[in-house]
Design a protein around this motif. Structure first.
Motif, PDB file in Angstrom:
ATOM      1  N   ALA A   1       0.885  -1.267   0.037  1.00 45.42           N
ATOM      2  CA  ALA A   1       0.027  -0.073   0.148  1.00 45.42           C
ATOM      3  C   ALA A   1       0.843   1.318  -0.043  1.00 45.42           C
TER       4      ALA A   1
ATOM      5  N   ALA B   1       0.740   5.276   0.778  1.00 40.85           N
ATOM      6  CA  ALA B   1       0.080   6.936   1.165  1.00 40.85           C
ATOM      7  C   ALA B   1      -0.015   7.507   0.325  1.00 40.85           C
TER       8      ALA B   1
ATOM      9  N   VAL C   1      -5.068   6.233   0.113  1.00 39.48           N
ATOM     10  CA  VAL C   1      -4.075   5.041   0.113  1.00 39.48           C
ATOM     11  C   VAL C   1      -4.362   4.364  -1.424  1.00 39.48           C
TER      12      VAL C   1
ATOM     13  N   VAL D   1      -4.062   0.755  -2.558  1.00 43.60           N
ATOM     14  CA  VAL D   1      -3.907  -0.455  -2.006  1.00 43.60           C
ATOM     15  C   VAL D   1      -3.777  -1.571  -3.530  1.00 43.60           C
TER      16      VAL D   1
ATOM     17  N   LEU E   1      -6.685   2.428   4.927  1.00 47.36           N
ATOM     18  CA  LEU E   1      -6.340   0.883   5.036  1.00 47.36           C
ATOM     19  C   LEU E   1      -6.153   0.740   6.315  1.00 47.36           C
TER      20      LEU E   1
ATOM     21  N   LEU F   1       2.852  -3.701   5.253  1.00 48.42           N
ATOM     22  CA  LEU F   1       3.582  -2.572   5.411  1.00 48.42           C
ATOM     23  C   LEU F   1       4.567  -2.498   6.481  1.00 48.42           C
TER      24      LEU F   1
ATOM     25  N   THR G   1       2.425   1.708  15.800  1.00 50.17           N
ATOM     26  CA  THR G   1       1.197   2.485  15.977  1.00 50.17           C
ATOM     27  C   THR G   1       1.125   3.529  17.146  1.00 50.17           C
TER      28      THR G   1
ATOM     29  N   GLU H   1       0.492   8.449  10.666  1.00 53.41           N
ATOM     30  CA  GLU H   1      -0.201   8.535   9.256  1.00 53.41           C
ATOM     31  C   GLU H   1      -1.544   8.920   9.348  1.00 53.41           C
TER      32      GLU H   1
ATOM     33  N   HIS I   1      -4.111   7.991   6.783  1.00 47.92           N
ATOM     34  CA  HIS I   1      -4.993   6.888   6.208  1.00 47.92           C
ATOM     35  C   HIS I   1      -4.570   5.710   6.239  1.00 47.92           C
ATOM     36  N   LEU I   2      -3.499   5.628   7.268  1.00 46.82           N
ATOM     37  CA  LEU I   2      -2.989   3.764   7.236  1.00 46.82           C
ATOM     38  C   LEU I   2      -3.146   3.696   8.911  1.00 46.82           C
TER      39      LEU I   2
END
Length: 242
Positions: free
Chosen positions: A135, A137, A142, A144, A158, A172, A184, A198, A200-201
């Motif tokens: 994926a 960004a 994203v 994919v 995602l 990822l 994370t 991030e 969108h991830l």
């Protein structure tokens, strides 16, 4: 609903999941419940090479679960939900029952399907028998890439939910050994190479760094926090811009 349009072009947004095991099911259930009250229109697409919708690789056997039924509801605000489902299904189950793993797989599948039906027509659920290979960004979402597909699927977000990274390397990386899990923030946004979260991830479940031993209750509670993060930063922000 068509998830093939590019992010940000006015089409219904797509929230993609890499993996279709318990972590993905719990997060998708939480997201569908959180957003339906707000009437946000979007599509959930689960990419899983085996076409699973909650039944992980270890939820096929008669082996008993490690935790009793009273702790394993998919709904944190309805701790008896699993017990209610079991009784409606004709299964003998008390709060102290250790259910077979395959039965819990049935529960997650049924609960995800029922939640998606309840969330219609605002949200829709689709499971595609494809594996997320990578994926990328982008500014508004994203890209994919699935195994064997010639072009990437554009998504607004995602969520990586591929399970124990020692058993399956996630698609990822964050600058360190992916077999140790994805870094994370506490709510589940991936930490990029620059040390920033991030937009969108995301990741949920044992694939997160330091979460390999997380039980279902831990994953479920994290899925709730993640659902509201996606709701606020991905779906509601887009709706406000329209």
């Amino acid at each position: 609903m068509d998830g093939s349009a590019a992010p940000g072009d006015g089409a219904v947004p797509l929230v993609a999941f890499a993996g279709g095991g318990p972590s993905a099911a719990l997060a998708a259930i939480a997201l569908l419940r959180a957003t339906t009250w707000l009437r946000l229109e979007y599509q959930v697409v689960v990419f899983d090479d085996h076409g699973r919708r909650g039944r992980g690789s270890d939820l096929h056997s008669a082996e008993r679960l490690d935790l009793p039924a009273r702790l394993l509801s998919a709904f944190p605000d309805r701790p008896a939900h699993l017990l209610e489902w079991a009784r409606l299904s004709g299964l003998a189950c008390t709060p102290a029952t250790f259910l077979p793993r395959r039965v819990y797989g049935d529960y997650l599948e049924d609960t995800l399907s029922a939640t998606a039906a309840w969330a219609a027509p605002y949200a829709a659920l689709e499971v595609r028998s494809l594996r997320v290979a990578s994926a990328r960004a982008e500014e508004e979402g994203v890209a994919v890439q699935t195994g064997g597909a010639p072009s990437a699927v554009p998504a607004r977000a995602l969520v990586v939910a591929t399970g124990d990274p020692h058993l399956r390397t996630p698609p990822l990386t964050t600058g360190r050994d992916p077999a140790e899990g994805l870094a994370t923030c506490p709510r589940g946004a991936l930490i990029g190479t620059g040390g920033r979260a991030e937009r969108h991830l995301f990741a949920v479940g044992p694939v997160r760094r330091g979460a390999r031993k997380d039980t279902v209750p831990h994953t479920r509670d994290h899925a709730e926090r993640l659902a509201w993060l996606i709701c606020d930063t991905v779906l509601r922000s887009r709706a406000a811009d329209r």
